[in-house]
Design an enzyme around this catalytic site. Structure first.
Site, mmCIF file in Angstrom:
data_model
loop_
_atom_site.group_PDB
_atom_site.id
_atom_site.type_symbol
_atom_site.label_atom_id
_atom_site.label_comp_id
_atom_site.label_asym_id
_atom_site.label_seq_id
_atom_site.Cartn_x
_atom_site.Cartn_y
_atom_site.Cartn_z
ATOM 1 N N LYS A 118 31.487 37.836 29.411
ATOM 2 C CA LYS A 118 31.841 36.298 29.954
ATOM 3 C C LYS A 118 31.209 36.228 31.295
ATOM 4 C CE LYS A 118 36.217 35.980 30.321
ATOM 5 N NZ LYS A 118 36.334 37.580 29.248
ATOM 6 N N ARG B 39 45.340 45.791 30.952
ATOM 7 C CA ARG B 39 44.649 43.937 30.374
ATOM 8 C C ARG B 39 44.021 43.643 29.493
ATOM 9 N NH1 ARG B 39 40.049 43.652 33.957
ATOM 10 N NH2 ARG B 39 40.037 42.061 34.208
ATOM 11 N N ARG C 156 44.573 30.637 29.348
ATOM 12 C CA ARG C 156 45.160 32.019 29.417
ATOM 13 C C ARG C 156 46.278 31.586 28.069
ATOM 14 N NH1 ARG C 156 43.449 36.557 32.768
ATOM 15 N NH2 ARG C 156 42.819 35.456 34.733
ATOM 16 N N ARG D 37 31.233 54.097 32.622
ATOM 17 C CA ARG D 37 30.727 52.774 33.713
ATOM 18 C C ARG D 37 31.542 53.437 35.029
ATOM 19 N NH1 ARG D 37 31.707 46.173 33.747
ATOM 20 N NH2 ARG D 37 33.919 46.314 34.399
ATOM 21 N N ARG E 201 35.814 50.819 41.158
ATOM 22 C CA ARG E 201 36.748 49.385 40.696
ATOM 23 C C ARG E 201 38.232 49.565 39.895
ATOM 24 N NH1 ARG E 201 32.879 44.850 37.784
ATOM 25 N NH2 ARG E 201 35.002 44.510 37.046
#
Length: 198
Positions: free
Chosen positions: A13, A150, A88, A127, A139
């Site tokens: 996104k 998540r 959401r 990643r 991250r």
């Protein structure tokens, strides 16, 4: 051009929002950024949000919708905006629709980036490994366990939202697992159709 982007973390996104901003000259509105800006500016709704956050509570839907309402009045959002990460839940969607309706604004469309969840987890793990191999900090969101949590939260909260917009005939789906430029091409086609009222 007023659109909502839906899709789990890692679906692309953010990448596609940047390209929409460049193409249509409309801002991407992140509720987190808007919240911080409203608090920093000391707006009435920002002060309300700050008091809530200072207590350690979550900011309620009506406060978030109030912040969105203030933000879309700003000059750069007059010709449209991209909402990313909000709404959401169905309750937030209904509150947003009521607020937009009170301003005589309608959404042009809702685009959902669909993904293969197991392939998405692999993409995130890869990643993280590449980042670590370069000696850079990974991250926190790229931790596979955190990412899976998540993803589950997204699925449970936002899947009903997808059905909500589909029921209104507003939802368009794009395969977020394809090459970025392919997704961009199909996304721009969808947005041009929405703009033309197709």
């Amino acid at each position: 051009m007023r659109i909502i982007l839906l899709g789990p973390p890692g679906a692309g996104k953010g990448t596609q929002s940047t390209r929409i901003v460049e193409r249509f000259g409309i801002p991407q509105l992140s509720t987190g950024d808007m919240l911080r800006a409203a608090v920093a500016a000391g707006t009435p709704i920002g002060l309300q949000a700050k008091a809530i956050m200072d207590r350690g509570d979550l900011v309620s839907d009506d406060v978030v919708v109030g912040i969105v309402a203030d933000r879309i009045e700003e000059e750069d959002a007059r010709n449209g905006f991209i909402l990313d990460g909000f709404p959401r839940t169905v309750a937030q969607a209904e509150a947003l629709e009521a607020m937009l309706s009170s301003k005589g604004i309608k959404l042009d469309g809702v685009i959902e980036f669909t993904v293969d969840e197991s392939a998405l987890v692999e993409r995130i793990m890869k990643r993280a490994q590449e980042t670590a191999a370069r000696g850079e900090p990974v991250r926190k969101d790229d931790n596979p366990d955190i990412f899976k949590t998540r993803l589950e939260a997204y699925r449970s909260q936002t899947t009903p939202l997808s059905a909500h917009y589909a029921g209104k005939g507003m939802l368009r789906k794009l395969d977020g697992m394809r090459p970025i430029d392919d997704v961009t091409r199909d996304l721009m086609d969808l947005l041009e159709q929405a703009r033309a009222g197709a």
